[in-house]
Design a protein around this motif. Structure first.
Motif, PDB file in Angstrom:
ATOM      1  N   ARG A   1       0.824  -1.209   0.000  1.00  0.00           N
ATOM      2  CA  ARG A   1       0.000   0.000   0.000  1.00  0.00           C
ATOM      3  C   ARG A   1       0.858   1.259   0.000  1.00  0.00           C
ATOM      4  O   ARG A   1       0.493   2.273  -0.611  1.00  0.00           O
ATOM      5  CB  ARG A   1      -0.949  -0.012   1.202  1.00  0.00           C
ATOM      6  N   VAL A   2       1.982   1.211   0.703  1.00  0.00           N
ATOM      7  CA  VAL A   2       2.898   2.346   0.663  1.00  0.00           C
ATOM      8  C   VAL A   2       3.329   2.621  -0.773  1.00  0.00           C
ATOM      9  O   VAL A   2       3.287   3.764  -1.255  1.00  0.00           O
ATOM     10  CB  VAL A   2       4.131   2.083   1.557  1.00  0.00           C
ATOM     11  N   GLU A   3       3.744   1.584  -1.478  1.00  0.00           N
ATOM     12  CA  GLU A   3       4.196   1.753  -2.864  1.00  0.00           C
ATOM     13  C   GLU A   3       3.067   2.273  -3.758  1.00  0.00           C
ATOM     14  O   GLU A   3       3.281   3.124  -4.622  1.00  0.00           O
ATOM     15  CB  GLU A   3       4.741   0.427  -3.406  1.00  0.00           C
ATOM     16  N   GLU A   4       1.862   1.741  -3.538  1.00  0.00           N
ATOM     17  CA  GLU A   4       0.707   2.188  -4.332  1.00  0.00           C
ATOM     18  C   GLU A   4       0.436   3.675  -4.123  1.00  0.00           C
ATOM     19  O   GLU A   4       0.247   4.432  -5.090  1.00  0.00           O
ATOM     20  CB  GLU A   4      -0.520   1.368  -3.936  1.00  0.00           C
ATOM     21  N   ILE A   5       0.410   4.115  -2.869  1.00  0.00           N
ATOM     22  CA  ILE A   5       0.121   5.514  -2.574  1.00  0.00           C
ATOM     23  C   ILE A   5       1.252   6.418  -3.051  1.00  0.00           C
ATOM     24  O   ILE A   5       1.009   7.515  -3.577  1.00  0.00           O
ATOM     25  CB  ILE A   5      -0.141   5.701  -1.067  1.00  0.00           C
ATOM     26  N   LEU A   6       2.499   5.986  -2.915  1.00  0.00           N
ATOM     27  CA  LEU A   6       3.619   6.792  -3.405  1.00  0.00           C
ATOM     28  C   LEU A   6       3.531   6.993  -4.913  1.00  0.00           C
ATOM     29  O   LEU A   6       3.814   8.080  -5.426  1.00  0.00           O
ATOM     30  CB  LEU A   6       4.945   6.140  -3.033  1.00  0.00           C
ATOM     31  N   ARG A   7       3.133   5.966  -5.651  1.00  0.00           N
ATOM     32  CA  ARG A   7       2.988   6.104  -7.106  1.00  0.00           C
ATOM     33  C   ARG A   7       1.925   7.138  -7.465  1.00  0.00           C
ATOM     34  O   ARG A   7       2.040   7.842  -8.465  1.00  0.00           O
ATOM     35  CB  ARG A   7       2.626   4.747  -7.734  1.00  0.00           C
ATOM     36  N   LEU A   8       0.893   7.208  -6.630  1.00  0.00           N
ATOM     37  CA  LEU A   8      -0.190   8.157  -6.898  1.00  0.00           C
ATOM     38  C   LEU A   8       0.140   9.576  -6.451  1.00  0.00           C
ATOM     39  O   LEU A   8      -0.487  10.537  -6.920  1.00  0.00           O
ATOM     40  CB  LEU A   8      -1.467   7.705  -6.170  1.00  0.00           C
ATOM     41  N   THR A   9       1.104   9.709  -5.545  1.00  0.00           N
ATOM     42  CA  THR A   9       1.317  11.013  -4.897  1.00  0.00           C
ATOM     43  C   THR A   9       2.747  11.513  -5.076  1.00  0.00           C
ATOM     44  O   THR A   9       3.067  12.141  -6.081  1.00  0.00           O
ATOM     45  CB  THR A   9       0.946  10.923  -3.406  1.00  0.00           C
ATOM     46  N   LEU A  10       3.621  11.195  -4.133  1.00  0.00           N
ATOM     47  CA  LEU A  10       4.952  11.791  -4.132  1.00  0.00           C
ATOM     48  C   LEU A  10       5.804  11.365  -5.311  1.00  0.00           C
ATOM     49  O   LEU A  10       6.678  12.121  -5.770  1.00  0.00           O
ATOM     50  CB  LEU A  10       5.672  11.442  -2.822  1.00  0.00           C
ATOM     51  N   ASP A  11       5.589  10.136  -5.833  1.00  0.00           N
ATOM     52  CA  ASP A  11       6.375   9.643  -6.969  1.00  0.00           C
ATOM     53  C   ASP A  11       5.649   9.784  -8.298  1.00  0.00           C
ATOM     54  O   ASP A  11       6.149   9.321  -9.337  1.00  0.00           O
ATOM     55  CB  ASP A  11       6.744   8.171  -6.758  1.00  0.00           C
ATOM     56  N   ALA A  12       4.467  10.416  -8.289  1.00  0.00           N
ATOM     57  CA  ALA A  12       3.701  10.558  -9.529  1.00  0.00           C
ATOM     58  C   ALA A  12       4.423  11.511 -10.479  1.00  0.00           C
ATOM     59  O   ALA A  12       5.019  12.504 -10.043  1.00  0.00           O
ATOM     60  CB  ALA A  12       2.302  11.077  -9.232  1.00  0.00           C
ATOM     61  N   PRO A  13       4.387  11.216 -11.795  1.00  0.00           N
ATOM     62  CA  PRO A  13       5.013  12.135 -12.766  1.00  0.00           C
ATOM     63  C   PRO A  13       4.341  13.501 -12.706  1.00  0.00           C
ATOM     64  O   PRO A  13       3.135  13.614 -12.486  1.00  0.00           O
ATOM     65  CB  PRO A  13       4.762  11.460 -14.119  1.00  0.00           C
ATOM     66  N   THR A  14       5.122  14.545 -12.860  1.00  0.00           N
ATOM     67  CA  THR A  14       4.579  15.904 -12.883  1.00  0.00           C
ATOM     68  C   THR A  14       4.656  16.454 -14.293  1.00  0.00           C
ATOM     69  O   THR A  14       5.599  16.173 -15.037  1.00  0.00           O
ATOM     70  CB  THR A  14       5.346  16.823 -11.929  1.00  0.00           C
ATOM     71  N   SER A  15       3.638  17.217 -14.654  1.00  0.00           N
ATOM     72  CA  SER A  15       3.609  17.785 -16.010  1.00  0.00           C
ATOM     73  C   SER A  15       4.321  19.119 -16.037  1.00  0.00           C
ATOM     74  O   SER A  15       4.469  19.774 -15.019  1.00  0.00           O
ATOM     75  CB  SER A  15       2.160  17.967 -16.461  1.00  0.00           C
TER      76      SER A  15
END
Length: 573
Positions: free
Chosen positions: A559-573
């Motif tokens: 779940r940590v990895e899932e949430i990080l992908r959606l938030t802090l590690d998500a690509p920024t435009s």
């Protein structure tokens, strides 16, 4: 206070009806009027004085109880002759007894309650005054239009004075400008999802309901105009911020106003600008009123300074003996007469568990098993002129989470629901919060850890944080960036006597408890669960917190990895 017998047919959950609200208003007024000055211009209630002084406190006693009396008598029903007393006090007060309205002075606050009270009772009070008495009252009130308010909801005090003067046929360019100025500012403070910041910056709290929505929406309603303050949208989220026991969320300042928190719910029901059914609205407001009446909020019939009972840490420096009587705003419900659906519909209770993300204010609401938690990734109460590095901890705004069954620890005790860095013995606080988004079951933000004057700022040091929730479980992720060698990270959980574990998922190496001897508004003394770790550079840590329950078995690392992908590690435009 003597209340009618409960009506468990109409109100199966609280037993409260409109008669209970009327009786509560009468009981509060009866107790307060025992402390009236001989000329009836002041209600000098017992208790610690505010910083504004005793004359201002006496005016506050008059004005705030007048608001309750005005809502109580707004349909012309005044069997106790409350308005006769307030008329006498108004005449004496505006003949020179009341302190003058000045820049950012407490009398400006009270002028709004006086003006709104006069507007609601105009046929029975104002219209019976002589022209000279009306002129003197106008002269005192009009000074609110000519002096500088505090840079927040205070602009709606002259707004409300102006609205009354216009309703009394005394409007002019000055009143129109006061109203226009407040509404222009309000538009600039809107942050989305029905929420306004209380002034520039990001201060979200109960002032949304009992000030920023209430004054302009009530003015529009009384004038027969459409409401333009996003009240209905605000109530879509705000109604969740009450526990099953009736408690409002303990969050933000001025909480000694207590059941004033229900005023926005009542206003929506009265005006029809609400997503809630009449029965649901009545349950929320009556449950909130009953919550405080049942938990020691009255001493000798008077509202005391605190939460359940007296509680010093709940107060602000401006709190005086009559401050709690802003609770009078909840009696806006009495603008609905006895035949209104608010009072005739069967009471409805909603026990549905719900999670709601609010990207505008940066908040995440988690309602589960009758308890509401508010996860804070957007409200900081840092004034723009204070900049990034204001060093004072503000427990009412800076914590990561608040609830309807816990209060934050005091600023002089270990902080609950907090992540801090300890560098060379100095512990950081969280002040300016930068939202990173909120969606579905998560909210994220970042902040610069701020230390006192003895600890210089570390360039590039910051903490990125995410809260994600499932049912009653809270996953808290914190990424420390740029930590110098020798940095210790401390994470704390809920300050309560309920079983509320804080369990390591990633990175934490120490487990313990911190004692908060000053307790909270809910508990006289509490222990706060704590996790610690030594860090350097960039490190991501995670833990699970629960309020009044146990940690569920789950693949939390995934779940940590899932949430990080959606938030802090998500690509920024």
């Amino acid at each position: 206070m003597k209340l009618p017998e409960d009506d468990r047919t109409l109100s199966p959950h609280t037993g409260f009806t409109r008669d209970h609200w009327v009786a509560t208003a009468d009981g509060l007024l009866d107790a307060a009027w025992r402390y009236a000055s001989p000329d009836q211009a002041f209600l000098d209630l017992p208790g610690r004085p505010s910083r504004s002084g005793v004359r201002s406190d006496g005016l506050e006693g008059y004005a705030r109880t007048f608001l309750a009396a005005a809502f109580r008598t707004a349909h012309g029903d005044d069997p106790h002759n409350w308005l006769e007393r307030y008329a006498a006090g108004l005449v004496a007060g505006t003949a020179g007894e009341w302190p003058a309205i000045t820049d950012v002075g407490q009398p400006m606050v009270e002028s709004a309650s006086v003006a709104l009270g006069l507007r609601l009772t105009k046929p029975w009070l104002w219209d019976k005054l002589s022209t000279s008495q009306q002129d003197r009252a106008e002269a005192w009130l009009r000074e609110a239009l000519r002096h500088v308010p505090a840079a927040n909801n205070w602009y709606f005090f002259p707004y409300t004075v102006a609205a009354f003067l216009e309703s009394a046929g005394r409007g002019d360019d000055e009143t129109r400008q006061a109203k226009r100025r407040a509404m222009d500012l309000l538009e600039g403070w809107y942050r989305g999802d029905g929420w306004y910041s209380d002034g520039d910056g990001r201060a979200f709290d109960h002032y949304n309901g009992w000030a920023l929505h209430l004054y302009p929406a009530l003015d529009a309603f009384l004038d027969g105009n459409p409401i333009t303050t996003h009240l209905k949208e605000h109530l879509e989220s705000f109604h969740l911020l009450f526990g099953a026991d009736g408690a409002p969320i303990y969050f933000g300042r001025s909480l000694t106003y207590r059941f004033a928190a229900a005023s926005a719910i009542a206003l929506g029901a009265v005006t029809g600008d609400t997503p809630l059914s009449p029965g649901h609205s009545r349950h929320l407001i009556s449950n909130c009123l009953k919550y405080f009446l049942d938990r020691g909020s009255l001493t000798g019939g008077l509202l005391n300074l605190g939460w359940h009972g007296p509680h010093e840490a709940t107060l602000q420096p401006y709190s005086g003996p009559a401050s709690p009587y802003w609770a009078s705003k909840a009696f806006v419900c009495l603008l609905a007469d006895a035949d209104h659906p608010l009072w005739t519909a069967a009471e409805e209770r909603s026990d549905e568990n719900q999670t709601l993300a609010l990207p505008g204010p940066g908040l995440l609401i988690q309602k589960h098993d009758g308890v509401t938690r508010l996860h804070n990734h957007g409200s900081d109460h840092v004034r723009p002129f204070e900049g990034e590095y204001a060093t004072e901890d503000d427990p009412l705004y800076s914590r990561f989470a608040y609830s309807t069954v816990t209060g934050p620890t005091s600023a002089k005790n270990p902080s609950d629901n907090h992540v801090s860095l300890v560098i060379r013995g100095d512990r950081s606080v969280r002040r300016r919060i930068h939202p990173l988004g909120a969606r579905d079951n998560w909210a994220a933000s970042w902040h610069r850890p701020v230390f006192d004057a003895h600890q210089p700022m570390v360039p590039g040091l910051r903490i990125e944080s995410v809260t994600a929730v499932w049912d009653d479980q809270e996953l808290r992720i914190h990424r420390v960036i740029g930590a110098p060698p020798g940095t210790r990270v401390e994470l704390t959980g809920w300050a309560t006597d309920l079983p509320s574990p804080l369990v390591n998922v990633r990175g934490w190496t120490g487990v313990g408890w911190l004692t908060a001897p000053q307790g909270t508004a809910f508990n006289p003394q509490v222990k706060v669960p704590t996790l610690t770790a030594e860090v350097e550079g960039t490190v991501t840590l995670a833990a699970v917190a629960v309020l009044g329950g146990t940690v569920q078995e789950a693949d939390w690392e995934a779940r940590v990895e899932e949430i990080l992908r959606l938030t802090l590690d998500a690509p920024t435009s």
